[in-house]
Design a protein around this motif. Structure first.
Motif, PDB file in Angstrom:
ATOM      1  N   ALA A  96       0.989  -1.213  -0.112  1.00  0.00           N
ATOM      2  CA  ALA A  96      -0.183  -0.123  -0.020  1.00  0.00           C
ATOM      3  C   ALA A  96       1.071   1.255   0.069  1.00  0.00           C
ATOM      4  CB  ALA A  96      -0.857  -0.029   1.208  1.00  0.00           C
ATOM      5  N   PHE A  97       1.701   1.331   0.664  1.00  0.00           N
ATOM      6  CA  PHE A  97       2.907   2.353   0.769  1.00  0.00           C
ATOM      7  C   PHE A  97       3.897   2.466  -0.313  1.00  0.00           C
ATOM      8  CE2 PHE A  97       2.415   1.586   5.648  1.00  0.00           C
ATOM      9  CZ  PHE A  97       1.075   1.849   5.686  1.00  0.00           C
ATOM     10  N   TRP A  98       3.810   1.593  -0.976  1.00  0.00           N
ATOM     11  CA  TRP A  98       5.232   1.520  -2.166  1.00  0.00           C
ATOM     12  C   TRP A  98       5.006   2.776  -3.093  1.00  0.00           C
ATOM     13  CZ3 TRP A  98       9.708  -0.172  -3.258  1.00  0.00           C
ATOM     14  CH2 TRP A  98      10.016   0.012  -4.498  1.00  0.00           C
ATOM     15  N   PRO A  99       3.668   3.209  -3.449  1.00  0.00           N
ATOM     16  CA  PRO A  99       3.666   4.399  -4.285  1.00  0.00           C
ATOM     17  C   PRO A  99       4.214   5.396  -3.786  1.00  0.00           C
ATOM     18  CG  PRO A  99       1.640   2.828  -4.461  1.00  0.00           C
ATOM     19  CD  PRO A  99       2.413   2.479  -3.443  1.00  0.00           C
ATOM     20  N   TYR A 100       4.219   5.491  -2.578  1.00  0.00           N
ATOM     21  CA  TYR A 100       4.624   6.808  -1.976  1.00  0.00           C
ATOM     22  C   TYR A 100       6.024   6.621  -1.592  1.00  0.00           C
ATOM     23  CZ  TYR A 100      -0.476   7.259  -1.399  1.00  0.00           C
ATOM     24  OH  TYR A 100      -1.703   7.374  -1.554  1.00  0.00           O
ATOM     25  N   ARG A 101       6.829   5.923  -2.276  1.00  0.00           N
ATOM     26  CA  ARG A 101       8.413   5.798  -1.867  1.00  0.00           C
ATOM     27  C   ARG A 101       9.202   6.877  -2.482  1.00  0.00           C
ATOM     28  NH1 ARG A 101       6.861   3.118  -6.045  1.00  0.00           N
ATOM     29  NH2 ARG A 101       8.205   3.176  -8.145  1.00  0.00           N
ATOM     30  N   ALA A 102       8.783   7.533  -3.343  1.00  0.00           N
ATOM     31  CA  ALA A 102       9.458   8.844  -3.648  1.00  0.00           C
ATOM     32  C   ALA A 102       9.511   9.921  -2.421  1.00  0.00           C
ATOM     33  CB  ALA A 102       8.959   9.601  -4.906  1.00  0.00           C
ATOM     34  N   ARG A 103       8.465   9.892  -1.702  1.00  0.00           N
ATOM     35  CA  ARG A 103       8.400  10.758  -0.480  1.00  0.00           C
ATOM     36  C   ARG A 103       9.033  10.132   0.701  1.00  0.00           C
ATOM     37  NH1 ARG A 103       2.066  12.075  -1.227  1.00  0.00           N
ATOM     38  NH2 ARG A 103       2.394  12.104   1.106  1.00  0.00           N
ATOM     39  N   SER A 104       9.425   8.997   0.669  1.00  0.00           N
ATOM     40  CA  SER A 104      10.058   8.428   1.977  1.00  0.00           C
ATOM     41  C   SER A 104      11.156   8.676   2.171  1.00  0.00           C
ATOM     42  CB  SER A 104       9.645   7.010   1.990  1.00  0.00           C
ATOM     43  OG  SER A 104      10.654   6.210   0.976  1.00  0.00           O
ATOM     44  N   VAL A 105      11.953   8.346   3.503  1.00  0.00           N
ATOM     45  CA  VAL A 105      13.248   8.478   3.832  1.00  0.00           C
ATOM     46  C   VAL A 105      14.307   7.849   2.781  1.00  0.00           C
ATOM     47  CG1 VAL A 105      12.822   9.157   6.106  1.00  0.00           C
ATOM     48  CG2 VAL A 105      13.134   6.709   5.505  1.00  0.00           C
ATOM     49  N   LEU A 106      13.535   6.686   2.304  1.00  0.00           N
ATOM     50  CA  LEU A 106      14.230   5.772   1.309  1.00  0.00           C
ATOM     51  C   LEU A 106      15.030   6.786   0.034  1.00  0.00           C
ATOM     52  CD1 LEU A 106      15.161   2.933   0.779  1.00  0.00           C
ATOM     53  CD2 LEU A 106      13.174   2.749  -0.826  1.00  0.00           C
ATOM     54  N   ARG A 107      14.314   7.739  -0.204  1.00  0.00           N
ATOM     55  CA  ARG A 107      14.783   8.675  -1.322  1.00  0.00           C
ATOM     56  C   ARG A 107      15.075   9.934  -0.722  1.00  0.00           C
ATOM     57  NH1 ARG A 107      12.332   7.357  -6.392  1.00  0.00           N
ATOM     58  NH2 ARG A 107      12.326   5.327  -6.514  1.00  0.00           N
ATOM     59  N   ARG A 108      14.598  10.551   0.175  1.00  0.00           N
ATOM     60  CA  ARG A 108      14.976  11.778   0.693  1.00  0.00           C
ATOM     61  C   ARG A 108      16.010  11.920   1.814  1.00  0.00           C
ATOM     62  NH1 ARG A 108       9.233  15.293   0.882  1.00  0.00           N
ATOM     63  NH2 ARG A 108       8.798  14.936  -1.261  1.00  0.00           N
ATOM     64  N   ARG A 109      16.086  10.951   2.838  1.00  0.00           N
ATOM     65  CA  ARG A 109      17.078  10.646   3.731  1.00  0.00           C
ATOM     66  C   ARG A 109      17.546   9.581   3.940  1.00  0.00           C
ATOM     67  NH1 ARG A 109      14.187  14.740   8.627  1.00  0.00           N
ATOM     68  NH2 ARG A 109      13.939  16.449   7.163  1.00  0.00           N
ATOM     69  N   PRO A 110      18.474   9.013   2.894  1.00  0.00           N
ATOM     70  CA  PRO A 110      19.088   7.479   2.756  1.00  0.00           C
ATOM     71  C   PRO A 110      19.671   7.212   4.339  1.00  0.00           C
ATOM     72  CG  PRO A 110      19.423   8.701   0.912  1.00  0.00           C
ATOM     73  CD  PRO A 110      18.638   9.885   1.531  1.00  0.00           C
ATOM     74  N   PRO A 111      20.462   8.029   4.861  1.00  0.00           N
ATOM     75  CA  PRO A 111      20.949   7.830   6.342  1.00  0.00           C
ATOM     76  C   PRO A 111      19.974   7.469   7.299  1.00  0.00           C
ATOM     77  CG  PRO A 111      21.764   9.974   5.603  1.00  0.00           C
ATOM     78  CD  PRO A 111      20.889   9.594   4.584  1.00  0.00           C
ATOM     79  N   ILE A 112      18.610   7.946   7.116  1.00  0.00           N
ATOM     80  CA  ILE A 112      17.768   7.833   8.152  1.00  0.00           C
ATOM     81  C   ILE A 112      17.029   6.151   7.815  1.00  0.00           C
ATOM     82  CG2 ILE A 112      15.197   8.136   9.145  1.00  0.00           C
ATOM     83  CD1 ILE A 112      15.992  11.064   8.765  1.00  0.00           C
ATOM     84  N   ALA A 113      17.184   5.814   6.426  1.00  0.00           N
ATOM     85  CA  ALA A 113      16.536   4.711   6.100  1.00  0.00           C
ATOM     86  C   ALA A 113      17.529   3.446   6.519  1.00  0.00           C
ATOM     87  CB  ALA A 113      16.281   4.758   4.473  1.00  0.00           C
ATOM     88  N   ALA A 114      19.060   4.110   6.506  1.00  0.00           N
ATOM     89  CA  ALA A 114      19.965   3.137   6.768  1.00  0.00           C
ATOM     90  C   ALA A 114      19.911   2.708   8.408  1.00  0.00           C
ATOM     91  CB  ALA A 114      21.333   3.716   6.481  1.00  0.00           C
ATOM     92  N   LEU A 115      19.308   3.597   8.932  1.00  0.00           N
ATOM     93  CA  LEU A 115      19.249   3.861  10.456  1.00  0.00           C
ATOM     94  C   LEU A 115      18.261   2.656  10.908  1.00  0.00           C
ATOM     95  CD1 LEU A 115      19.857   4.504  13.424  1.00  0.00           C
ATOM     96  CD2 LEU A 115      18.260   6.501  13.212  1.00  0.00           C
TER      97      LEU A 115
END
Length: 225
Positions: A96-115
């Motif tokens: 459900a959340f996949w289409p919003y990935r461009a707005r997630s930390v995965l794209r916008r803040r990779p260090p937080i995604a790594a955390l």
């Protein structure tokens, strides 16, 4: 967020049965707790469907996630069965959340995604060895819920916080089941309190999230010309 009367009614119903479940857990009213828990996800599903009358992809998949969560609540007496039901629920949330990935930390803040990844890895390192034969299930579930939590950051702050609280709830389950069984007096209350809060926050965030609008290829070509 403006809510109609039916949505407000379902939300109040959820808060009431969730509160009853927590009170019952503290008072050790086992049957009351089971009945109240069985009513929680249907009430939250009713809120979702009345607050989001448009049946878009996000609403449909979150609704399915709530159904599988309910299955885990009601039929998950065996830990492996519970993991299986909630694994499907987390996959639905992630989808459900996949289409919003461009707005997630995965794209916008990779260090937080790594955390997020480091937290999930730490949970696996602590929980997987004592889980024994269930270690593969624990690893897969941890990876999926971590992915869901990262993707949840693309919707809203409420959904992101709810996903983190969900990780916390499942971590308590893992620790009290495999690592320190029977050593935490209020483990069930803590699990239920964080779980019910997590589900509510996720759904509240979903209700406030607009649908992703896809641009038809023809319009893109016309604009390019």
């Amino acid at each position: 967020m403006g809510l109609g009367r039916p949505a407000r009614g379902w939300l109040i119903a959820y808060v009431l049965v969730a509160t009853l479940d927590l009170v019952a857990e503290l008072a050790h009213w086992r049957l009351v707790a089971l009945i109240a828990l069985a009513l929680c996800m249907p009430a939250l599903l009713g809120f979702l469907l009345t607050a989001s009358p448009v049946r878009d992809r996000l609403t449909k998949l979150v609704a399915i996630a709530l159904v599988f969560s309910w299955c885990g609540d009601v039929f998950g007496f065996d830990i492996l069965v519970k993991i299986a039901f909630f694994l499907v629920a987390q996959l639905c949330y992630a989808g459900a959340f996949w289409p919003y990935r461009a707005r997630s930390v995965l794209r916008r803040r990779p260090p937080i995604a790594a955390l997020y990844g480091l937290v999930v890895l730490a949970i696996i390192v602590v929980v997987a060895p004592p889980a024994g034969p269930l270690a593969p299930a624990v690893i897969i579930y941890a990876a999926v819920i971590g992915t869901m939590a990262v993707l949840a950051t693309g919707l809203s702050r409420l959904t992101a916080v709810g996903a983190v609280v969900f990780i916390g709830s499942d971590t308590i389950i893992a620790l009290t089941t495999f690592v320190v069984p029977g050593r935490f007096a209020l483990d069930t209350f803590a699990i239920m309190a964080t779980y019910l809060l997590a589900q509510l926050l996720i759904v509240l965030g979903v209700v406030r999230t607009p649908a992703v609008m896809a641009v038809p290829p023809a319009k893109v070509s016309a604009a390019a010309e």
